[in-house]
Write a protein that holds these residues in place. Structure first.
Motif, PDB file in Angstrom:
ATOM      1  N   ARG A  28       0.819  -1.214   0.000  1.00  0.00           N
ATOM      2  CA  ARG A  28       0.000   0.000   0.000  1.00  0.00           C
ATOM      3  C   ARG A  28       0.853   1.264   0.000  1.00  0.00           C
ATOM      4  O   ARG A  28       0.332   2.358  -0.041  1.00  0.00           O
ATOM      5  CB  ARG A  28      -0.936   0.003   1.203  1.00  0.00           C
ATOM      6  CG  ARG A  28      -1.919  -1.125   1.156  1.00  0.00           C
ATOM      7  CD  ARG A  28      -2.784  -1.127   2.376  1.00  0.00           C
ATOM      8  NE  ARG A  28      -3.665  -2.267   2.354  1.00  0.00           N
ATOM      9  CZ  ARG A  28      -4.916  -2.242   2.757  1.00  0.00           C
ATOM     10  NH1 ARG A  28      -5.415  -1.119   3.227  1.00  0.00           N
ATOM     11  NH2 ARG A  28      -5.645  -3.320   2.715  1.00  0.00           N
ATOM     12  N   TYR A  29       2.147   1.104   0.098  1.00  0.00           N
ATOM     13  CA  TYR A  29       3.078   2.226   0.103  1.00  0.00           C
ATOM     14  C   TYR A  29       3.821   2.261  -1.232  1.00  0.00           C
ATOM     15  O   TYR A  29       3.892   1.275  -1.944  1.00  0.00           O
ATOM     16  CB  TYR A  29       4.100   2.069   1.230  1.00  0.00           C
ATOM     17  CG  TYR A  29       3.568   2.405   2.601  1.00  0.00           C
ATOM     18  CD1 TYR A  29       3.949   3.575   3.245  1.00  0.00           C
ATOM     19  CD2 TYR A  29       2.694   1.555   3.262  1.00  0.00           C
ATOM     20  CE1 TYR A  29       3.464   3.890   4.508  1.00  0.00           C
ATOM     21  CE2 TYR A  29       2.197   1.862   4.525  1.00  0.00           C
ATOM     22  CZ  TYR A  29       2.583   3.030   5.137  1.00  0.00           C
ATOM     23  OH  TYR A  29       2.108   3.343   6.370  1.00  0.00           O
ATOM     24  N   ARG A  69       2.569   6.754   1.896  1.00  0.00           N
ATOM     25  CA  ARG A  69       1.193   6.342   1.633  1.00  0.00           C
ATOM     26  C   ARG A  69       0.283   7.507   1.968  1.00  0.00           C
ATOM     27  O   ARG A  69       0.379   8.094   3.041  1.00  0.00           O
ATOM     28  CB  ARG A  69       0.817   5.140   2.483  1.00  0.00           C
ATOM     29  CG  ARG A  69      -0.611   4.689   2.245  1.00  0.00           C
ATOM     30  CD  ARG A  69      -0.958   3.469   3.048  1.00  0.00           C
ATOM     31  NE  ARG A  69      -2.330   3.081   2.733  1.00  0.00           N
ATOM     32  CZ  ARG A  69      -3.111   2.442   3.557  1.00  0.00           C
ATOM     33  NH1 ARG A  69      -2.662   2.087   4.746  1.00  0.00           N
ATOM     34  NH2 ARG A  69      -4.331   2.134   3.203  1.00  0.00           N
TER      35      ARG A  69
END
Length: 123
Positions: A28-29, A69
């Motif tokens: 997710r980053y 993120r």
């Protein structure tokens, strides 16, 4: 009596560790790849002055900036230790309020995932 562990049990260990608690999912980053370490430091100077001690990492695959993120109006940055491992703390930036803060990155129980997807962040 001796104890014996089979390979399927050991192969499941990463999944078991990943299920333990609040570990961050690096999928997710994203992070930016730079041409030089000096360029990375220059671009990320503001984060360094706000408390992210090591925003850059040298690897055999290149030089990378911090993991980032964006969630809502808040960006979370995760830097590195002096030895190049992921840091246990990070920096937040709230674009709506224009304020910086910090957070504890949960790396102690199971660590980060092994993915290191590179990406680019909008400025």
């Amino acid at each position: 009596m001796s104890k014996r562990f089979t390979l399927p049990l050991l192969a499941a260990l990463p999944a078991v560790l990943a299920a333990c608690g609040d570990d961050l999912d690096l999928d997710r980053y994203s992070r930016v790849r730079y041409n030089s370490y000096a360029e990375c430091l220059a671009v990320n100077r503001a984060m360094t002055s706000r408390g992210l001690p090591n925003p850059c990492q040298k690897t055999s695959g290149g030089i990378y900036g911090p993991y980032a993120r964006i969630v809502g109006g808040t960006t979370r940055y995760i830097g590195y230790t002096s030895s190049g491992a992921l840091s246990g703390s990070g920096l937040t930036y709230d674009s709506k309020k224009g304020t910086y803060g910090s957070f504890k990155a949960p790396v102690s129980r199971g660590g980060f995932t092994s993915s290191s997807r590179a990406g680019s962040l909008g400025s």
